[in-house]
Design a protein around this motif. Structure first.
Motif, PDB file in Angstrom:
ATOM      1  N   LYS A  23       0.848  -1.145  -0.217  1.00 23.04           N
ATOM      2  CA  LYS A  23      -0.360  -0.334   0.216  1.00 23.04           C
ATOM      3  C   LYS A  23       0.866   1.498  -0.217  1.00 23.04           C
ATOM      4  O   LYS A  23       0.412   2.439   0.234  1.00 23.04           O
ATOM      5  N   GLU A  50       5.106   1.945 -12.321  1.00 24.96           N
ATOM      6  CA  GLU A  50       4.482   3.487 -12.291  1.00 24.96           C
ATOM      7  C   GLU A  50       3.200   3.658 -11.394  1.00 24.96           C
ATOM      8  O   GLU A  50       2.443   4.779 -11.204  1.00 24.96           O
ATOM      9  N   ASP A  51       2.876   2.318 -11.607  1.00 23.96           N
ATOM     10  CA  ASP A  51       1.534   2.514 -10.230  1.00 23.96           C
ATOM     11  C   ASP A  51       1.623   2.758  -8.890  1.00 23.96           C
ATOM     12  O   ASP A  51       0.814   3.954  -7.816  1.00 23.96           O
ATOM     13  N   ILE A  54       4.809   7.929  -8.692  1.00 27.03           N
ATOM     14  CA  ILE A  54       3.795   8.146  -9.890  1.00 27.03           C
ATOM     15  C   ILE A  54       4.766  10.030  -9.658  1.00 27.03           C
ATOM     16  O   ILE A  54       5.006  10.423  -8.759  1.00 27.03           O
ATOM     17  N   ASP A  55       5.075   9.639 -11.232  1.00 25.27           N
ATOM     18  CA  ASP A  55       5.091  11.331 -11.038  1.00 25.27           C
ATOM     19  C   ASP A  55       4.177  11.790 -11.362  1.00 25.27           C
ATOM     20  O   ASP A  55       2.972  11.843 -12.262  1.00 25.27           O
ATOM     21  N   THR A  56       3.893  13.046 -10.887  1.00 28.00           N
ATOM     22  CA  THR A  56       2.731  13.905 -10.253  1.00 28.00           C
ATOM     23  C   THR A  56       2.646  14.881 -11.395  1.00 28.00           C
ATOM     24  O   THR A  56       4.019  14.987 -11.999  1.00 28.00           O
ATOM     25  N   PRO A  57       1.167  15.781 -11.460  1.00 29.99           N
ATOM     26  CA  PRO A  57       1.616  17.045 -12.507  1.00 29.99           C
ATOM     27  C   PRO A  57       2.583  17.827 -11.486  1.00 29.99           C
ATOM     28  O   PRO A  57       2.595  17.456 -10.262  1.00 29.99           O
ATOM     29  N   LEU A  58       2.458  19.397 -11.862  1.00 34.49           N
ATOM     30  CA  LEU A  58       3.621  20.545 -11.173  1.00 34.49           C
ATOM     31  C   LEU A  58       2.608  21.150 -10.257  1.00 34.49           C
ATOM     32  O   LEU A  58       2.634  21.919 -11.230  1.00 34.49           O
ATOM     33  N   ALA A  59       2.322  20.576  -9.289  1.00 41.46           N
ATOM     34  CA  ALA A  59       0.757  21.510  -8.204  1.00 41.46           C
ATOM     35  C   ALA A  59       1.055  20.710  -6.970  1.00 41.46           C
ATOM     36  O   ALA A  59       0.661  19.268  -6.706  1.00 41.46           O
ATOM     37  N   GLY A  62      -2.106  19.495  -5.591  1.00 39.30           N
ATOM     38  CA  GLY A  62      -2.263  18.566  -5.967  1.00 39.30           C
ATOM     39  C   GLY A  62      -1.912  17.085  -5.403  1.00 39.30           C
ATOM     40  O   GLY A  62      -2.778  15.814  -5.226  1.00 39.30           O
ATOM     41  N   ILE A  63      -0.950  17.561  -5.274  1.00 38.36           N
ATOM     42  CA  ILE A  63       0.141  15.958  -4.876  1.00 38.36           C
ATOM     43  C   ILE A  63      -0.413  15.712  -3.648  1.00 38.36           C
ATOM     44  O   ILE A  63      -0.633  14.852  -3.212  1.00 38.36           O
ATOM     45  N   THR A  66      -4.631  14.968  -3.148  1.00 36.16           N
ATOM     46  CA  THR A  66      -4.953  13.443  -3.854  1.00 36.16           C
ATOM     47  C   THR A  66      -4.323  12.112  -2.997  1.00 36.16           C
ATOM     48  O   THR A  66      -4.287  11.099  -3.100  1.00 36.16           O
ATOM     49  N   LEU A  70      -5.901   9.057  -1.119  1.00 38.41           N
ATOM     50  CA  LEU A  70      -5.024   8.174  -1.323  1.00 38.41           C
ATOM     51  C   LEU A  70      -5.618   7.259  -0.217  1.00 38.41           C
ATOM     52  O   LEU A  70      -5.704   6.203  -0.027  1.00 38.41           O
ATOM     53  N   TYR A  75      -4.023   3.522   1.214  1.00 38.95           N
ATOM     54  CA  TYR A  75      -2.784   2.642   0.555  1.00 38.95           C
ATOM     55  C   TYR A  75      -2.459   4.592   1.991  1.00 38.95           C
ATOM     56  O   TYR A  75      -2.641   5.331   2.418  1.00 38.95           O
TER      57      TYR A  75
ATOM     58  N   LEU B 145      -9.532  16.995  -4.964  1.00 40.12           N
ATOM     59  CA  LEU B 145      -8.184  16.416  -5.161  1.00 40.12           C
ATOM     60  C   LEU B 145      -8.717  15.550  -3.745  1.00 40.12           C
ATOM     61  O   LEU B 145      -7.944  13.922  -4.768  1.00 40.12           O
ATOM     62  N   GLU B 187      -6.353  21.715 -10.261  1.00 44.47           N
ATOM     63  CA  GLU B 187      -5.543  20.734 -10.655  1.00 44.47           C
ATOM     64  C   GLU B 187      -6.010  19.264 -10.433  1.00 44.47           C
ATOM     65  O   GLU B 187      -5.863  18.447 -10.826  1.00 44.47           O
TER      66      GLU B 187
END
Lengths: 324, 395
Positions: A23, A50-51, A54-59, A62-63, A66, A70, A75, B145, B187
């Motif tokens: 997890k 990659e699951d 995770i390469d995230t968008p640049l924010a 948001g990291i 999300t 999770l 997780y 989010l 986002e």
């Protein structure tokens, strides 16, 4: 026993945490193929996919936002914030959501999230890449905040942080990433939320964490040559503070100097000073002294060595403590 | 010469409002969406609509009488919430704002639990895992989010696109028109898009963010923004429960199938104040309210059922009586909700309580005990032992 840099020790620790629990996820900017700008997550995506890496968008919000979702799904996200000065876009999610979710739900919803932040200066970086925002998180109820100072602790503390059911903001001393030490990967670590005496002494207690532990130890060596015995304690945990070893030490030495790269105003040193004066007022021979950054924003890097506490400024504070 | 007008010509604001039932209660066809519900199901939705409006009215009354600190009314948004809420399956998960009382109803959350937050006795009194309904989120847009992250978790759990109707799941994120200006919402759109997350973004555009009209949030219809993020957007008549159900059902199925996010803009109107602390007469026209009254989400369903014989006066009267009964019991139970015990808050911050919190809890318990001693002569209760465990508290 393995010789590891602090960065590599973190990689090994993360790898083991991911091996132990499917997890556990790693997420952040550039943590995948690149392995992170400091290579702390090097090779993890290749091995775990990659699951899970995770390469995230640049924010940054948001990291963390999300990661909250999770975590609600069961997780255990390990989020990398690329640099200390980039954590602020995520501040709301960290303080209003991560820190409060368990409380708001009357203990029903755990937030086993680790937020890794490379922190501190001394690498000649441009602005926003050298900050020490730990007090801002230590001040927030619901978070736990730790800082590692050496490869052995890096290896174990990151695993303990991942295993914690409480959210942990994990500060990594970026200027010490490349320093090597022996790491016993079968050894037995101290509890995560504990401070530790790293050099015994009798005259002055010097408290430090993260990158300043090495500075404090060097100061102790220099002081020893002058016949002064410094006891150095690595705080390791900033919230909660583990005061017992500190108080035990202060009752013997009667003098305390707290060292950190962060600005002194309302910093960790201020809280330590208050606790020491509450708990062992009569043992004190001198006021608790703080050595930290001036209350200015981080300066241009050509003068950062003057801004950052160094061996001499620690010794100067030791002299002042002993002058009482 | 530079022709700036060439750009304007590319700016298409044409839009289609999905509607399956007119404000007069006439069924209408739409080329892309159709109502799959029979009259019995529509009757059940009518009951939902009436009950959640009645619950909402009772909560507003409780606030006016000082029993709630504040209440955020869903008045006017019942169809958007019931239509979308009834489109969810058991394994789906909703992330609400603080106004989704109708969705909570659909998920089976006891309305009493909703009142706790507004009465000030808790900050979220239900377990989201029981009914797939997250805690109310007050920070605008933050939950979008969380919804997206949760949807990414479903992907990793293998609950998307398997073709198993019992297994495939999706998330629905609720938010308002004001929230679309928040960074977090944007986002969330980006995350959901690039990870193809099974999430439906359900925006109730009720035209008002407290006092600020939709024109202060956007220059284009909100649903058209979705295209820029890389997924479909659709505008639905938010006061048409059939259309909301049909569009949300399709969007959720698309998500469950593994085809990614959808933006649903439910075009509706906030008939009441933002909350009971707000005074809309300061910023909007009474005429607007009258105009939207004609589009009432409940009246049209009643007209349809009555006209087509789907329900008769007896049924309407039964639902009315049931709603009064639900409201009466809700009121009684609200008034008897106990205040929380201040000594409990120390136990809810961490899984592993810190020594400092243990100390503060013990000290405060001892402090409280000094008052008990002076008032009653006996220092009972509130004891906290050395580990910070409360006497009589569940382990």
């Amino acid at each position: 026993m393995t010789q590891l840099t602090l960065a590599k020790a973190l990689t090994h620790g993360l790898r083991r945490a991911m091996d132990l629990d499917v997890k556990v996820l790693v997420m952040g900017e550039d943590v995948g193929k690149l392995g992170g700008v400091f290579r702390v997550t090097d090779g993890l995506q290749k091995d775990f996919g990659e699951d899970r890496v995770i390469d995230t968008p640049l924010a940054e919000s948001g990291i963390i936002g999300t990661a909250v979702g999770l975590a609600l799904r069961g997780y255990r996200p390990v989020c990398e914030i690329q640099f200390d000065g980039f954590v602020y876009p995520a501040y709301d999610q960290i303080v209003s959501q991560v820190a409060k979710m368990r409380f708001r739900s009357q203990g029903r919803l755990p937030m086993p999230i680790v937020i890794r932040i490379p922190f501190g200066g001394g690498i000649g970086a441009v602005e926003h890449h050298s900050e020490s925002p730990e007090a801002q998180f230590a001040h927030t109820a619901g978070l736990k905040v730790v800082a590692c100072s050496n490869p052995f602790d890096a290896y174990w503390m990151i695993q303990q942080a991942v295993a914690s059911d409480d959210p942990v903001v994990f500060f990594e001393p970026k200027r010490r990433y490349w320093e090597k030490a022996e790491v016993d990967e079968d050894g037995s670590p101290d509890p995560l939320f504990s401070s530790r005496v790293v050099r015994a002494g009798t005259d002055v207690t010097v408290l430090a964490y993260g990158p300043m532990v090495k500075t404090a130890q060097e100061a102790a060596v220099a002081a020893d040559a002058e016949g002064r015995s410094l006891e150095v304690i690595d705080l390791r945990t900033l919230s909660p503070l583990d005061m017992d070893p500190v108080l035990e030490s202060v009752r013997r030495t009667g003098r305390v100097v707290v060292v950190h790269e962060a600005t002194v105003n309302l910093g960790i040193g201020a809280e330590v000073a208050a606790r020491v004066s509450e708990e062992c007022f009569y043992a004190l021979e001198a006021p608790v002294l703080r050595v930290g950054a001036f209350d200015t924003p981080y300066p241009p890097s050509r003068i950062e060595e003057e801004y950052l506490p160094d061996l001499d400024r620690v010794l100067d504070a030791v002299d002042r403590a002993l002058a009482y | 010469m530079i022709d700036a007008g060439a750009l304007s010509a590319r700016f298409d604001t044409a839009h289609d409002l999905v509607q399956l039932m007119t404000p007069e209660g006439e069924r209408v066809e739409h080329p892309d969406f159709s109502c799959e519900l029979d009259d019995e199901q529509i009757r059940a939705m009518y009951r939902d609509l009436v009950l959640v409006r009645r619950i909402d009215t009772e909560a507003t009354a409780l606030q006016r009488q000082g029993e709630l600190g504040i209440w955020a009314s869903l008045l006017g948004q019942e169809a958007a919430q019931i239509g979308s809420g009834r489109a969810m399956r058991r394994q789906d998960f909703a992330f609400p704002t603080y106004r989704e009382h109708g969705v909570a109803w659909c998920r089976g959350v006891d309305p009493l639990r909703l009142l706790g937050l507004f009465r000030g006795v808790d900050q979220g009194g239900w377990d989201p895992r029981d009914d797939g309904f997250a805690l109310y989120t007050i920070v605008i847009g933050a939950q979008t989010l969380h919804a997206t992250g949760y949807a990414m978790g479903m992907q990793r759990d293998g609950c998307v696109g398997t073709g198993d109707a019992e297994r495939d799941a999706a998330v629905i994120a609720y938010f308002g028109d004001g929230a679309t200006s928040q960074g977090d919402v944007n986002e969330a759109f980006i995350w959901a898009s690039v990870f193809n997350a099974p999430v439906v973004f359900f925006c109730q555009n009720n035209q008002w963010a407290i006092s600020e009209p939709i024109e202060r949030q956007t220059r284009i219809p909100l649903f058209q923004r979705a295209l820029g993020f890389g997924f479909p957007g659709v505008r639905v008549d938010g006061n048409d429960v059939l259309a909301c159900h049909a569009v949300t059902s399709a969007a959720l199925q698309r998500a469950r199938d593994g085809s990614g996010p959808t933006f649903v803009e439910a075009y509706t109107y906030r008939m009441g104040a933002h909350t009971t602390s707000d005074d809309p007469t300061r910023y909007r026209l009474h005429d607007d309210l009258e105009h939207w009254k004609l589009k009432d989400p409940i009246a049209r369903v009643k007209a349809y059922l009555a006209r087509g014989g789907g329900a008769d006066e007896t049924y309407f009267a039964e639902v009315e009586a049931e709603s009064d009964d639900v409201a009466r019991r809700l009121r009684e139970r609200c008034l008897s909700m106990p205040d929380p015990d201040v000594l409990d808050i120390f136990d809810q911050v961490y899984a592993d309580k810190t020594p400092e919190l243990v100390r503060q809890q013990q000290e405060y318990a001892a402090y409280l005990a000094t008052f008990e001693d002076s008032e009653t002569g006996s220092g009972t209760g509130s004891a906290v032992d050395a580990d910070g465990d409360r006497e009589g508290a569940p382990a």
